[in-house]
Scaffold this motif. Structure first.
Motif, PDB file in Angstrom:
ATOM      1  N   GLU A 108     -22.958 -31.493  40.641  1.00 16.36           N
ATOM      2  CA  GLU A 108     -22.215 -30.266  40.308  1.00 16.36           C
ATOM      3  C   GLU A 108     -20.975 -30.118  41.192  1.00 16.36           C
ATOM      4  O   GLU A 108     -19.874 -29.811  40.718  1.00 16.36           O
ATOM      5  N   THR A 109     -21.146 -30.367  42.495  1.00 15.94           N
ATOM      6  CA  THR A 109     -20.013 -30.256  43.425  1.00 15.94           C
ATOM      7  C   THR A 109     -18.989 -31.347  43.165  1.00 15.94           C
ATOM      8  O   THR A 109     -17.778 -31.102  43.221  1.00 15.94           O
ATOM      9  N   LYS A 110     -19.460 -32.559  42.884  1.00 16.76           N
ATOM     10  CA  LYS A 110     -18.548 -33.658  42.580  1.00 16.76           C
ATOM     11  C   LYS A 110     -17.633 -33.310  41.411  1.00 16.76           C
ATOM     12  O   LYS A 110     -16.405 -33.465  41.483  1.00 16.76           O
ATOM     13  N   ILE A 111     -18.240 -32.856  40.329  1.00 14.96           N
ATOM     14  CA  ILE A 111     -17.472 -32.539  39.124  1.00 14.96           C
ATOM     15  C   ILE A 111     -16.460 -31.443  39.403  1.00 14.96           C
ATOM     16  O   ILE A 111     -15.301 -31.518  38.970  1.00 14.96           O
ATOM     17  N   LEU A 112     -16.884 -30.435  40.162  1.00  9.80           N
ATOM     18  CA  LEU A 112     -15.985 -29.322  40.494  1.00  9.80           C
ATOM     19  C   LEU A 112     -14.760 -29.821  41.261  1.00  9.80           C
ATOM     20  O   LEU A 112     -13.622 -29.455  40.935  1.00  9.80           O
ATOM     21  N   ILE A 113     -14.982 -30.658  42.268  1.00 14.53           N
ATOM     22  CA  ILE A 113     -13.859 -31.157  43.080  1.00 14.53           C
ATOM     23  C   ILE A 113     -12.975 -32.099  42.265  1.00 14.53           C
ATOM     24  O   ILE A 113     -11.743 -31.993  42.287  1.00 14.53           O
ATOM     25  N   LEU A 114     -13.601 -33.030  41.545  1.00  6.23           N
ATOM     26  CA  LEU A 114     -12.838 -34.006  40.777  1.00  6.23           C
ATOM     27  C   LEU A 114     -11.926 -33.338  39.747  1.00  6.23           C
ATOM     28  O   LEU A 114     -10.768 -33.724  39.559  1.00  6.23           O
ATOM     29  N   GLN A 115     -12.447 -32.326  39.088  1.00  9.98           N
ATOM     30  CA  GLN A 115     -11.675 -31.659  38.040  1.00  9.98           C
ATOM     31  C   GLN A 115     -10.608 -30.720  38.582  1.00  9.98           C
ATOM     32  O   GLN A 115      -9.683 -30.356  37.853  1.00  9.98           O
ATOM     33  N   ASN A 116     -10.714 -30.335  39.853  1.00  8.73           N
ATOM     34  CA  ASN A 116      -9.801 -29.324  40.390  1.00  8.73           C
ATOM     35  C   ASN A 116      -8.947 -29.787  41.561  1.00  8.73           C
ATOM     36  O   ASN A 116      -8.128 -29.018  42.060  1.00  8.73           O
ATOM     37  N   LEU A 117      -9.109 -31.028  41.999  1.00 13.71           N
ATOM     38  CA  LEU A 117      -8.375 -31.470  43.185  1.00 13.71           C
ATOM     39  C   LEU A 117      -6.860 -31.355  43.001  1.00 13.71           C
ATOM     40  O   LEU A 117      -6.132 -31.066  43.958  1.00 13.71           O
ATOM     41  N   MET A 148      -1.243 -37.497  37.709  1.00 14.99           N
ATOM     42  CA  MET A 148      -2.181 -38.580  37.997  1.00 14.99           C
ATOM     43  C   MET A 148      -3.512 -38.030  38.498  1.00 14.99           C
ATOM     44  O   MET A 148      -4.584 -38.429  38.041  1.00 14.99           O
ATOM     45  N   CYS A 149      -3.451 -37.103  39.441  1.00 21.69           N
ATOM     46  CA  CYS A 149      -4.668 -36.543  40.044  1.00 21.69           C
ATOM     47  C   CYS A 149      -5.506 -35.822  38.996  1.00 21.69           C
ATOM     48  O   CYS A 149      -6.736 -35.954  38.977  1.00 21.69           O
ATOM     49  N   ASN A 150      -4.859 -35.069  38.127  1.00 18.34           N
ATOM     50  CA  ASN A 150      -5.570 -34.338  37.079  1.00 18.34           C
ATOM     51  C   ASN A 150      -6.283 -35.305  36.139  1.00 18.34           C
ATOM     52  O   ASN A 150      -7.490 -35.182  35.886  1.00 18.34           O
ATOM     53  N   LYS A 151      -5.549 -36.313  35.626  1.00 15.79           N
ATOM     54  CA  LYS A 151      -6.136 -37.263  34.683  1.00 15.79           C
ATOM     55  C   LYS A 151      -7.208 -38.124  35.338  1.00 15.79           C
ATOM     56  O   LYS A 151      -8.260 -38.390  34.744  1.00 15.79           O
ATOM     57  N   MET A 152      -6.969 -38.552  36.571  1.00 14.34           N
ATOM     58  CA  MET A 152      -7.944 -39.385  37.265  1.00 14.34           C
ATOM     59  C   MET A 152      -9.207 -38.585  37.585  1.00 14.34           C
ATOM     60  O   MET A 152     -10.323 -39.096  37.446  1.00 14.34           O
ATOM     61  N   GLY A 153      -9.026 -37.337  38.004  1.00 14.50           N
ATOM     62  CA  GLY A 153     -10.175 -36.498  38.330  1.00 14.50           C
ATOM     63  C   GLY A 153     -11.038 -36.214  37.118  1.00 14.50           C
ATOM     64  O   GLY A 153     -12.268 -36.343  37.160  1.00 14.50           O
ATOM     65  N   VAL A 190     -10.285 -45.394  37.985  1.00 10.88           N
ATOM     66  CA  VAL A 190     -10.306 -45.472  39.445  1.00 10.88           C
ATOM     67  C   VAL A 190      -9.089 -46.167  40.039  1.00 10.88           C
ATOM     68  O   VAL A 190      -8.877 -46.101  41.251  1.00 10.88           O
ATOM     69  N   GLY A 191      -8.294 -46.830  39.194  1.00  9.33           N
ATOM     70  CA  GLY A 191      -7.135 -47.523  39.747  1.00  9.33           C
ATOM     71  C   GLY A 191      -5.923 -47.567  38.841  1.00  9.33           C
ATOM     72  O   GLY A 191      -4.784 -47.464  39.291  1.00  9.33           O
ATOM     73  N   GLY A 192      -6.174 -47.730  37.544  1.00 11.96           N
ATOM     74  CA  GLY A 192      -5.083 -47.888  36.604  1.00 11.96           C
ATOM     75  C   GLY A 192      -4.119 -46.719  36.591  1.00 11.96           C
ATOM     76  O   GLY A 192      -2.902 -46.889  36.458  1.00 11.96           O
ATOM     77  N   MET A 193      -4.658 -45.522  36.732  1.00 15.18           N
ATOM     78  CA  MET A 193      -3.797 -44.330  36.716  1.00 15.18           C
ATOM     79  C   MET A 193      -2.871 -44.303  37.924  1.00 15.18           C
ATOM     80  O   MET A 193      -1.748 -43.803  37.842  1.00 15.18           O
ATOM     81  N   LEU A 194      -3.347 -44.839  39.049  1.00 14.71           N
ATOM     82  CA  LEU A 194      -2.481 -44.934  40.224  1.00 14.71           C
ATOM     83  C   LEU A 194      -1.338 -45.898  39.942  1.00 14.71           C
ATOM     84  O   LEU A 194      -0.176 -45.633  40.301  1.00 14.71           O
TER      85      LEU A 194
END
Length: 406
Positions: A91-100, A146-151, A175-179
């Motif tokens: 739950e915490t992972k998803i929250l951070i990934l989607q909002n970083l 990039m951060c939004n799409k990768m997250g 994990v890498g292509g978007m960078l």
């Protein structure tokens, strides 16, 4: 020790000597840390602590590109650290990934509960976000996208297995292509490169997939020991009932065949790598992009048909790495290097390998793209190298004998 490992390779000894005598500054200019703010110094320190190889190539970039690439990498590393940390709840992972991507504009946000080896990027995220906000607006826009799409992409694949080769491509993209796409857009936004470099997202994604697949292939045992696995089921199921079975001594023959099949798949990206690099005009951008690619092909050549992938760590020699860094300065040098290492792969293909013809076909297609224009310059350089090699051996021999007879 580095010299001993390269004794049979004159060019490596020559380049190790050049590197030690200051040649490293040709490809790795020294950073002027004293001119940086405390927070920017911290960002470069975090980058070095999390990936010395990435730090080395980012350091080659010119001016504002260097800072933009540094922050892009640290944002990606923050996402990757959250994803990799098995102690963080789903739950915490998803929250951070989607909002970083929104936290980049929050001066206070940080995460102090990570147990991952790279936890410092999350604990000190305010330093990273501050330097992000100091970037030009055009770079901020690219990094946020990039951060939004990768997250979002990383959150989507968190509990999904890598079943098919398409899944593998999707995972490597997340994990890498978007960078790779983001950095290509940054190169074009700087106006040091033509717009096509940032617009051709297929090529930008492909060159990063080549790097990510190389890492996944090389790190099989490390990932297994960490309870993870990033090889596609579509491939490994042909060689074992479970991915972990490939590490068992009795399964070494099918394990190596599986390894070779994945390397053959990764080689399919090399033509895109060559096309992408041929478009680059700025020397610092070329070095930044080319060095990891030639390191990757050398790594794949070392891993191909190599049982050691399932027993320990496979690394290229430091002399190899230094030679690749020193010599990778133009597209013809890259082509010569690609030709050399795919030929090494071709010579290692076992006669009974299930993908013998497919691997040979891909190797030949790459070599046809890499046929060198002329070998005269290489011959002259090798003559000098062999002369230097003889001098070095003579000096080492003299020092050794002096030590023995004292």
């Amino acid at each position: 020790m580095d010299i001993l490992h390269s004794l049979g390779h004159p060019e490596e000894l020559y380049n190790l000597f050049r590197f030690k005598m200051g040649g490293c500054r040709e490809v790795m200019p020294k950073l002027d840390l004293n001119s940086m703010s405390e927070s920017l110094q911290a960002c470069y320190r975090y980058m070095n602590e999390t990936s010395r190889s990435i730090a080395a190539v980012i350091q080659t970039l010119d001016g504002e590109l260097r800072n933009a690439a540094c922050i892009s990498y640290l944002v990606m590393r923050s996402l990757d650290t959250v994803e990799d940390d098995m102690t963080i709840s789903l739950e915490t992972k998803i929250l951070i990934l989607q909002n970083l991507h929104t936290y980049l504009y929050d001066p206070e946000w940080k995460f102090t509960e990570s147990k991952d080896e790279h936890h410092q990027v999350l604990e000190n995220f305010p330093m990273i976000s501050l330097e992000f906000r100091n970037l030009a607006a055009v770079y901020q826009e690219i990094i946020v996208d990039m951060c939004n799409k990768m997250g979002v992409g990383s959150a989507d694949i968190l509990e999904k297995e890598i079943n098919s080769l398409n899944d593998w491509d999707k995972y490597c993209h997340c994990v890498g292509g978007m960078l790779g796409v983001a950095l290509s857009r940054i190169f074009s936004a700087s106006e040091l490169e033509d717009p096509i470099v940032g617009q051709d997202t297929q090529l930008a994604n492909s060159i990063t997939l080549f790097l990510q697949k190389t890492n996944n292939i090389r790190d099989y045992l490390k990932d297994q020991l960490n309870g993870q696995g990033f090889w596609p089921r579509e491939v490994w199921i042909k060689y074992g009932k479970k991915l972990s079975d490939l590490a068992k001594p009795e399964n070494i023959e099918p394990a190596v065949q599986c390894l070779n099949e994945l390397i053959t798949n990764a080689l399919q990206h090399v033509p895109d790598v060559l096309t992408y690099l041929s478009r680059l005009k700025n020397q610092s951008v070329f070095n930044f992009c080319a060095i990891p690619q030639v390191m990757a092909i050398a790594t794949l050549a070392a891993c191909f048909n190599n049982q050691q992938v399932f027993k320990g760590v496979v690394k290229i020699r430091k002399g190899q790495a230094v030679t690749l860094m020193m010599n990778t300065t133009n597209i013809e040098a890259v082509k010569a290097t690609m030709f050399q290492y795919v030929e090494e792969i071709r010579q290692k293909i076992p006669l009974g390998d299930p993908l013998l013809e497919e691997t040979q076909r891909i190797v030949l297609s790459i070599q046809n793209l890499c046929v060198p224009r002329s070998s005269s310059g290489l011959s002259n350089r090798l003559s000098i190298i062999h002369l230097v090699y003889g001098v070095i051996l003579a000096v080492l021999g003299y020092q050794y004998l002096s030590h023995v007879w004292v």
